[in-house]
Motif scaffolding. Structure first.
Motif, mmCIF file in Angstrom:
data_model
loop_
_atom_site.group_PDB
_atom_site.id
_atom_site.type_symbol
_atom_site.label_atom_id
_atom_site.label_comp_id
_atom_site.label_asym_id
_atom_site.label_seq_id
_atom_site.Cartn_x
_atom_site.Cartn_y
_atom_site.Cartn_z
ATOM 1 N N VAL A 187 57.201 63.870 -14.290
ATOM 2 C CA VAL A 187 57.821 63.373 -13.378
ATOM 3 C C VAL A 187 58.961 62.265 -13.451
ATOM 4 N N GLY A 188 58.868 61.672 -14.657
ATOM 5 C CA GLY A 188 59.931 61.053 -15.109
ATOM 6 C C GLY A 188 61.330 61.739 -15.487
ATOM 7 N N VAL A 189 61.320 62.966 -16.005
ATOM 8 C CA VAL A 189 62.473 63.858 -16.074
ATOM 9 C C VAL A 189 62.860 64.377 -14.856
ATOM 10 N N ARG A 190 62.190 64.392 -13.652
ATOM 11 C CA ARG A 190 62.453 64.738 -12.363
ATOM 12 C C ARG A 190 63.287 63.525 -11.599
ATOM 13 N N ILE A 191 62.508 62.489 -12.127
ATOM 14 C CA ILE A 191 63.041 61.310 -11.288
ATOM 15 C C ILE A 191 64.833 61.003 -11.997
ATOM 16 N N ALA A 192 65.107 61.247 -13.063
ATOM 17 C CA ALA A 192 66.255 61.169 -13.724
ATOM 18 C C ALA A 192 67.182 62.243 -12.530
ATOM 19 N N VAL A 193 66.849 63.212 -12.531
ATOM 20 C CA VAL A 193 67.489 64.260 -11.868
ATOM 21 C C VAL A 193 67.864 63.869 -10.351
ATOM 22 N N GLY A 194 66.634 63.360 -9.624
ATOM 23 C CA GLY A 194 66.603 62.872 -8.366
ATOM 24 C C GLY A 194 67.586 61.869 -8.227
ATOM 25 N N GLU A 196 70.451 61.069 -9.860
ATOM 26 C CA GLU A 196 71.527 61.454 -9.786
ATOM 27 C C GLU A 196 72.099 62.263 -8.877
ATOM 28 N N ARG A 197 71.244 62.980 -7.680
ATOM 29 C CA ARG A 197 71.484 63.851 -6.797
ATOM 30 C C ARG A 197 71.746 62.611 -5.629
ATOM 31 N N LEU A 198 70.861 61.576 -5.590
ATOM 32 C CA LEU A 198 71.161 60.522 -4.476
ATOM 33 C C LEU A 198 72.463 59.870 -4.942
ATOM 34 N N THR A 199 72.979 59.837 -6.137
ATOM 35 C CA THR A 199 74.402 59.217 -6.513
ATOM 36 C C THR A 199 75.431 60.061 -5.757
ATOM 37 N N ASN A 200 75.115 61.472 -5.848
ATOM 38 C CA ASN A 200 75.958 62.395 -5.376
ATOM 39 C C ASN A 200 76.035 62.245 -3.978
ATOM 40 N N LEU A 201 75.103 62.015 -3.239
ATOM 41 C CA LEU A 201 75.139 61.774 -1.680
ATOM 42 C C LEU A 201 76.006 60.713 -1.201
ATOM 43 N N GLU A 202 76.241 59.627 -2.243
ATOM 44 C CA GLU A 202 77.099 58.583 -1.808
ATOM 45 C C GLU A 202 78.482 58.972 -1.649
ATOM 46 N N ARG A 203 79.053 60.200 -2.250
ATOM 47 C CA ARG A 203 80.153 60.800 -2.051
ATOM 48 C C ARG A 203 79.993 61.607 -1.103
ATOM 49 N N GLU A 204 81.278 62.356 -0.709
ATOM 50 C CA GLU A 204 81.181 63.474 0.090
ATOM 51 C C GLU A 204 80.808 64.541 -0.341
ATOM 52 N N VAL A 205 79.982 65.312 0.345
ATOM 53 C CA VAL A 205 79.319 66.644 -0.336
ATOM 54 C C VAL A 205 79.349 67.499 0.872
ATOM 55 N N SER A 206 79.214 68.762 0.575
ATOM 56 C CA SER A 206 79.166 69.672 1.710
ATOM 57 C C SER A 206 77.960 69.781 2.100
ATOM 58 N N ARG A 207 77.857 70.636 3.344
ATOM 59 C CA ARG A 207 76.532 70.779 4.118
ATOM 60 C C ARG A 207 75.517 71.575 3.149
ATOM 61 N N ALA A 208 76.077 72.499 2.414
ATOM 62 C CA ALA A 208 75.231 73.160 1.708
ATOM 63 C C ALA A 208 74.507 72.416 0.406
ATOM 64 N N GLU A 209 75.427 71.583 -0.187
ATOM 65 C CA GLU A 209 75.088 70.855 -1.226
ATOM 66 C C GLU A 209 73.980 69.918 -0.751
ATOM 67 N N GLN A 210 74.062 69.335 0.595
ATOM 68 C CA GLN A 210 73.248 68.462 0.879
ATOM 69 C C GLN A 210 71.890 69.101 1.410
ATOM 70 N N GLU A 211 71.813 70.230 1.469
ATOM 71 C CA GLU A 211 70.668 71.094 1.824
ATOM 72 C C GLU A 211 70.099 71.492 0.446
ATOM 73 N N ALA A 212 70.778 71.804 -0.770
ATOM 74 C CA ALA A 212 70.305 71.762 -2.072
ATOM 75 C C ALA A 212 69.598 70.716 -2.434
ATOM 76 N N ILE A 213 70.333 69.396 -2.278
ATOM 77 C CA ILE A 213 69.645 67.976 -2.761
ATOM 78 C C ILE A 213 68.368 67.737 -1.747
ATOM 79 N N ARG A 214 68.502 68.189 -0.606
ATOM 80 C CA ARG A 214 67.275 67.829 0.038
ATOM 81 C C ARG A 214 65.995 68.630 -0.232
ATOM 82 N N GLN A 215 66.187 69.758 -0.737
ATOM 83 C CA GLN A 215 65.236 70.441 -1.461
ATOM 84 C C GLN A 215 64.777 70.108 -2.827
ATOM 85 N N GLU A 216 65.579 69.430 -3.411
ATOM 86 C CA GLU A 216 65.141 68.981 -4.779
ATOM 87 C C GLU A 216 64.466 67.489 -4.705
#
Length: 523
Positions: A187-194, A196-216
């Protein structure tokens, strides 16, 4: 012419008795009774041999044959099929430490039938789905059956079962904690990735990227839920329950926050949910810190933080943890006390009743000696005989490795006081017994009382308070404690030992003198 002068009568000379002569005669009469008793016993060599060889032989056989004081309990262990192999092996090993496991496989019904028939002593049934019940906060119960009729054996079974269940609990919790830690690392490994994805969402991301992050993030949330359910209930932990509770709270907060983030991503309105994204990232960071603490602690430390180390101070200097004496050495002081008391009681019980029945009291009554001199002479004679037998037995015990760590003088004094007190009990029996048979019967009763209540085999602390007066009037009770202190511990016995033996000796001597003088006058 010679005159005859009549002889003048000689004046009567008044004879005065010097006090020293009176004391001398008093002592001579005591000496006569003393020599009489010693010579009577000396004519019985088998009696003298049995006084020393008998107890010594019993002690040697006991020491050679004694193996263990724990009862041997034939036990059937019934384990569920869903128990992991490693845990099955571990539980079997723990149960086998205190119970003798039988090789045959029993069903619960067969095991209870074997228990009722006497083919087994104990049956233990481990419930199925142990881990599942632990996860749900339930207490899995190991059923332990016995058919014991001996209260001591039943007490042993309950005590051993209690210790065994504690060890099994530790083993189960340790295993479950280890599994939870393995999952926590993933879980700790996946938390670091998660994060990072939340940080990416603070910037402008495409709808496809949002969907990929939502799945992760959904996958991460499911993983955290699974991890949270793996954590054992904090109430089961002896020492780190607060850390486990905080870890569970962080996991719940992260699960809730990730669920809200997922809802925001589904709505597509990221501007409105920026605060929630930042909060979620912070909660993941806190959860990651808590997981780092959780995995850094050994499972054994979490389950049982307090450990024990045993040390007997007698053998601390030579680096040995255990220092208790072998059984033959530990029971040797009790055997010596038993020899002294039983010999003294038996000799004393038969001494007066035999002479009273033979009519010797009538001869003593017309003799210049009084009853006090008779009793003192018997006391001295029997004391010498018992002292010789005790000295021989003590010397033989030294050959068996029985130490005398205390003072020799105190040892001799205690032996003397125990002998006199025991002789007093024997003489008291002799004054109330109407025949040899009664005297022997009373002596046997005193022997049984001594074995059960003196602390020879059963600790005096095991008895109720109202039994204490019975224990106190038994000379052997004080002899066992005193000899153990002097021979094994090397310390001076408590004052109560000396006082109680002295009181028994004085009271019994007074009673014997009173009763014997009354019988003496009636002879």
């Amino acid at each position: 012419m010679t005159s005859t002068v009549p002889d003048r009568p000689m004046p009567h000379t008044l004879t005065t008795t010097h006090p020293a002569d009176e004391v001398t005669r008093w002592l001579i009469r005591i000496r006569a009774y003393f020599l009489k008793e010693v010579r009577e016993i000396r004519r019985q060599p088998l009696l003298l041999i049995s006084l020393v060889a008998g107890p010594l032989l019993v002690l040697v056989i006991f020491g050679a044959g004694f193996v263990n004081s724990n009862p041997v309990l034939r036990t059937a262990l019934i384990l569920p099929d869903d128990l992991p192999v490693e845990l099955r092996t571990q539980i079997t090993g723990l149960v086998g430490l205190n119970f003798r496991l039988v090789n045959r496989a029993y069903t619960p019904v067969e095991a209870r039938a074997a228990l009722a028939n006497g083919d087994l002593d104990v049956v233990q049934i481990v419930p199925d789905n142990v881990f599942g019940k632990l996860q749900r906060g339930e207490n899995p119960t190991i059923l332990i059956y016995s058919n014991a009729i001996n209260p001591l054996v039943e007490g042993w079974i309950q005590y051993l079962a209690y210790a065994q269940v504690n060890e099994i609990n530790k083993a189960l919790l340790t295993e479950q904690t280890r599994l939870a830690q393995q999952q926590a690392r993933a879980v700790g490994v996946r938390i670091a990735v998660g994060a990072e994805r939340l940080t990416n969402l603070e910037r402008e991301v495409s709808r496809a990227e949002q969907e990929a992050i939502r799945q992760e993030l959904r996958t991460l949330r499911a993983l955290i839920v699974q991890f949270r359910d793996t954590i054992p209930p904090e109430s089961l932990f002896a020492g780190r329950g607060d850390d486990v509770e905080q870890l569970r709270a962080r996991a719940n907060e992260a699960i809730r926050s990730l669920g809200e983030v997922e809802a925001i991503l589904s709505s597509g309105d990221l501007e409105r949910g920026l605060d929630e994204l930042r909060d979620s990232k912070e909660l993941l960071r806190l959860l990651d810190q808590q997981i780092a603490i959780f995995v850094s602690i050994a499972p054994e430390t979490i389950v049982s933080p307090v450990q024990q180390r045993y040390q007997n101070i007698r053998t601390e200097a030579i680096g040995q943890a255990s220092g208790a004496y072998p059984a033959v050495v530990y029971y040797a002081p009790g055997v010596l006390a038993l020899l002294v008391q039983h010999t003294a009681v038996s000799l004393g019980a038969l001494a007066l009743v035999r002479e009273r029945m033979m009519g010797a009291f009538e001869l003593f009554r017309v003799s210049p000696a009084n009853m006090v001199q008779l009793l003192i002479g018997k006391y001295l004679g029997y004391t010498v005989v018992i002292a010789v037998a005790s000295a021989a037995l003590a010397a033989a015990m030294r050959l068996l490795g029985v130490p005398l760590n205390g003072s020799w003088l105190l040892f001799i004094l205690l032996l003397l006081m125990l002998t006199i007190a025991s002789l007093g009990v024997g003489f008291l029996i002799s004054t109330v017994a109407g025949s040899d048979s009664q005297a022997i019967q009373f002596a046997m009763i005193s022997l049984l009382l001594s074995i059960f209540f003196s602390g020879f085999f059963i600790s005096r602390d095991s008895f109720a308070a109202w039994v204490e007066p019975i224990i106190v009037i038994i000379p052997m009770s004080h002899g066992v404690v005193g000899f153990q202190d002097l021979m094994l511990r090397g310390i001076t016995p408590e004052p109560a030992v000396w006082i109680d033996l002295g009181v028994i000796a004085i009271v019994t001597f007074g009673l014997v003198t009173f009763l014997t003088q009354r019988q003496f006058r009636r002879a």
